[in-house]
Design an enzyme around this catalytic site. Sequence first.
Site, short mmCIF file in Angstrom:
data_model
loop_
_atom_site.label_atom_id
_atom_site.label_comp_id
_atom_site.label_asym_id
_atom_site.label_seq_id
_atom_site.Cartn_x
_atom_site.Cartn_y
_atom_site.Cartn_z
N ASP A 1 0.70 -1.35 -0.11
CA ASP A 1 0.22 0.10 -0.05
C ASP A 1 0.89 1.38 0.07
OD1 ASP A 1 -2.07 1.67 0.20
OD2 ASP A 1 -2.83 0.59 1.63
N CYS B 1 -23.34 -6.82 -14.27
CA CYS B 1 -23.82 -6.25 -12.96
C CYS B 1 -23.41 -4.83 -12.66
CB CYS B 1 -22.97 -7.33 -11.90
SG CYS B 1 -23.44 -6.76 -10.30
N CYS C 1 -22.31 -2.50 -7.74
CA CYS C 1 -21.33 -1.79 -6.72
C CYS C 1 -21.52 0.02 -7.04
CB CYS C 1 -20.02 -2.20 -6.85
SG CYS C 1 -19.60 -2.08 -8.37
C1 B12 Z 1 -5.13 5.54 -3.44
C2 B12 Z 1 -5.82 4.34 -2.88
C3 B12 Z 1 -7.05 4.69 -2.40
C4 B12 Z 1 -7.93 5.98 -2.34
C5 B12 Z 1 -8.31 6.05 -4.26
C6 B12 Z 1 -9.04 4.39 -4.66
C7 B12 Z 1 -8.74 4.23 -6.10
N1 B12 Z 1 -9.53 3.51 -6.62
O1 B12 Z 1 -7.90 4.59 -6.81
C8 B12 Z 1 -9.07 6.00 -1.73
C9 B12 Z 1 -8.85 6.81 -0.52
C10 B12 Z 1 -10.35 6.55 -2.27
C11 B12 Z 1 -9.23 4.47 -1.40
C12 B12 Z 1 -10.29 3.72 -0.99
C13 B12 Z 1 -10.50 2.53 -0.63
N2 B12 Z 1 -9.31 1.63 -0.49
CO1 B12 Z 1 -7.41 2.11 -1.11
N3 B12 Z 1 -5.86 2.51 -1.96
C14 B12 Z 1 -5.37 3.32 -2.53
C15 B12 Z 1 -3.81 2.72 -3.29
C16 B12 Z 1 -3.05 3.41 -2.20
C17 B12 Z 1 -3.50 2.96 -4.50
C18 B12 Z 1 -4.75 2.72 -5.75
C19 B12 Z 1 -4.24 3.29 -7.13
O2 B12 Z 1 -3.20 3.10 -7.57
N4 B12 Z 1 -5.17 4.12 -7.60
C20 B12 Z 1 -5.05 4.70 -8.97
C21 B12 Z 1 -6.22 4.18 -9.97
C22 B12 Z 1 -5.89 4.84 -11.04
O3 B12 Z 1 -5.81 2.86 -10.09
P1 B12 Z 1 -6.87 1.73 -9.93
O4 B12 Z 1 -7.71 1.76 -8.87
O5 B12 Z 1 -6.29 0.28 -10.01
O6 B12 Z 1 -7.66 1.93 -11.23
C23 B12 Z 1 -7.65 1.15 -12.23
C24 B12 Z 1 -9.10 1.11 -12.75
O7 B12 Z 1 -9.67 2.40 -12.85
C25 B12 Z 1 -8.90 0.53 -14.19
N5 B12 Z 1 -9.62 1.12 -15.31
C26 B12 Z 1 -9.62 2.41 -15.68
N6 B12 Z 1 -10.64 2.38 -16.80
C27 B12 Z 1 -10.93 1.10 -17.10
C28 B12 Z 1 -11.69 0.63 -18.10
C29 B12 Z 1 -11.64 -0.90 -18.04
C30 B12 Z 1 -12.67 -1.40 -19.03
C31 B12 Z 1 -11.09 -1.75 -17.07
C32 B12 Z 1 -11.22 -3.24 -17.27
C33 B12 Z 1 -10.29 -1.18 -16.07
C34 B12 Z 1 -10.28 0.28 -15.92
O8 B12 Z 1 -7.47 0.89 -14.45
C35 B12 Z 1 -7.02 1.56 -13.38
C36 B12 Z 1 -5.61 1.12 -13.27
O9 B12 Z 1 -5.50 -0.29 -13.18
C37 B12 Z 1 -4.17 1.04 -2.96
C38 B12 Z 1 -2.71 0.42 -2.63
C39 B12 Z 1 -1.88 0.33 -3.72
N7 B12 Z 1 -0.67 0.79 -3.59
O10 B12 Z 1 -2.30 -0.04 -4.79
C40 B12 Z 1 -5.04 1.06 -2.06
C41 B12 Z 1 -6.20 -0.22 -1.96
C42 B12 Z 1 -6.65 -0.26 -3.65
N8 B12 Z 1 -7.30 0.15 -1.14
C43 B12 Z 1 -7.83 -0.89 -0.80
C44 B12 Z 1 -9.09 -0.68 -0.05
C45 B12 Z 1 -9.17 -1.85 0.86
C46 B12 Z 1 -9.75 0.52 0.14
C47 B12 Z 1 -11.06 0.51 0.63
C48 B12 Z 1 -12.07 -0.50 0.34
C49 B12 Z 1 -11.18 1.20 1.97
C50 B12 Z 1 -12.57 1.25 2.50
N9 B12 Z 1 -13.30 0.40 3.09
O11 B12 Z 1 -12.95 2.64 2.70
C51 B12 Z 1 -11.78 1.74 -0.26
C52 B12 Z 1 -12.56 1.46 -1.56
C53 B12 Z 1 -12.75 2.66 -2.46
C54 B12 Z 1 -12.99 1.98 -3.93
N10 B12 Z 1 -13.99 1.77 -4.62
O12 B12 Z 1 -11.61 2.09 -4.66
C55 B12 Z 1 -7.17 -2.06 -1.10
C56 B12 Z 1 -7.98 -2.99 -2.12
C57 B12 Z 1 -7.82 -4.36 -2.19
C58 B12 Z 1 -8.43 -4.98 -3.13
N11 B12 Z 1 -9.12 -6.01 -3.00
O13 B12 Z 1 -8.78 -4.56 -4.16
C59 B12 Z 1 -5.75 -1.54 -1.38
C60 B12 Z 1 -5.08 -2.30 -2.77
C61 B12 Z 1 -4.73 -1.69 -0.31
C62 B12 Z 1 -4.38 -2.95 -0.06
N12 B12 Z 1 -2.96 -3.14 -0.09
O14 B12 Z 1 -5.01 -3.97 0.26
N13 B12 Z 1 -7.90 3.81 -1.68
#
Ligand code: B12
Length: 385
Positions: A145, A202, A205
């Site tokens: 993380d 679905c 969410c």
């Molecule tokens: C920043 C962050 C947050 C931020 C932003 C969340 C986000 N979605 O980015 C905030 C504070 C909101 C947050 C909230 C939560 N978080 Co957080 N967070 C992180 C962190 C540090 C980085 C995530 C990141 O890189 N985001 C940047 C975006 C651009 O990346 P992405 O989310 O992967 O986005 C992808 C999709 O959007 C996708 N995408 C975009 N367009 C399209 C189109 C298609 C067709 C497809 C298929 C995909 C796609 O591509 C992107 C890149 O892969 C990670 C830890 C880590 N180092 O990875 C934990 C992490 C994601 N968090 C985690 C958790 C548990 C949560 C919460 C559930 C906590 C809670 N109960 O409140 C919530 C969930 C909210 C949510 N719905 O995301 C866990 C998730 C575990 C899992 N099973 O996925 C992580 C991995 C931490 C961990 N080590 O376990 N979080």
Amino acid sequence: MPEDREAEKAGKRRSALTAFLREEARAQGFDLCRITRPDAIPQAAVRLGQFLDKGHHGTMGWMAETRERRGDPRVLWSETRSIVVFGLNYGPDEDPRGVLEKKDKAAISVYARNRDYHDIIKGRLKEIATRFAARSKEDVKVFVDTAPVMEKPLAGAAGLGWQGKHTNLVSRAFGSWLFLGSMFTTADIEPDEPEIDHCGSCRACLDVCPTNAFPAPYQLDARRCISYLTIEHKGPIDPELRPMIGNRIYGCDDCLAACPWNKFASAASEMKLVARDDLKEPSIAFLLTLDDAAFRAFFSGSPVKRVGRDRFIRNVLIAAGNSGEPSLIGRCCELAEDPSPVVRGMAVWALSRLMTSGEFRAFAAQRHDEADEEVRAEWTLAGVL
Ligand code: B12
């Protein structure tokens, strides 16, 4: 032929390392352990760029600062040959949304009811990494993380699950309740197959999100996400969003809990993660009494401690304002005199909702001048000043 024998030897070494890793992961209580390559997520950097360019990260400036390294594991550590991704089930023993109906209680998200997962996972990963380095004679680095690593796309590429429309990793076995962690290594280990998307049509969410934080499937605008607002965001919270936050005071589980794949998940074993019962539905009245020392003591070892007392009380005051509970008025009046501007400001908002307009006007009339601009803005918003 010597070349064949070399290849065979390398293959055997790779299989032995994989078996060693999976055994070590099991011994440390991880539920999943799979492997991928550093070049396996070419889309991630592009999508991260789009997320940042749209400003969806809000005030999480550290995401933009680490953009290059975060988007590509090879930039983070050029010698990485394999990435091992670990998953730990933290599934709750009941639907966590039950508390949302209890207006005098506060909702703390499931992950934060356990001891801080950063500490738990990091310790376990370090154990595995030390033993793996000794065995393989290769270099290793572990991340949970806090490092600029995109754990979810890496986990998808390694086949732990797929990124659902809520952007979290969903597993066929554990639904949406997995913590992730990773180990980068210079060792050459056979990668696993990625998992494909099983979300289908679905939208559960997306539709359940109280603040409408998903501009499109697979995309989150963190600025509207209750998890971001209650944990990451400093200062006052957008007044438009406050009523939608309800009694969620630390994180939000609605999008995770709505996922139909959770029906295959089992509750996390107590051997692995111990959730605190007193954090399941604490009373708002009690939480509002916490001063700095009491806050630190009550949340010792919990991730909640990270936000600090003032930001935490800000969140509880929003829940108080949404509660409709006149019994909270007395304590909110005291908090309207708190040394912290963010607490004073949110107390004003809570009181404007809990008091009758006459009571509120009378209370405002006794107030001394407010010097802080943001708190003054709250009085103005509430129709006074
Ligand atoms: C920043 C962050 C947050 C931020 C932003 C969340 C986000 N979605 O980015 C905030 C504070 C909101 C947050 C909230 C939560 N978080 Co957080 N967070 C992180 C962190 C540090 C980085 C995530 C990141 O890189 N985001 C940047 C975006 C651009 O990346 P992405 O989310 O992967 O986005 C992808 C999709 O959007 C996708 N995408 C975009 N367009 C399209 C189109 C298609 C067709 C497809 C298929 C995909 C796609 O591509 C992107 C890149 O892969 C990670 C830890 C880590 N180092 O990875 C934990 C992490 C994601 N968090 C985690 C958790 C548990 C949560 C919460 C559930 C906590 C809670 N109960 O409140 C919530 C969930 C909210 C949510 N719905 O995301 C866990 C998730 C575990 C899992 N099973 O996925 C992580 C991995 C931490 C961990 N080590 O376990 N979080």
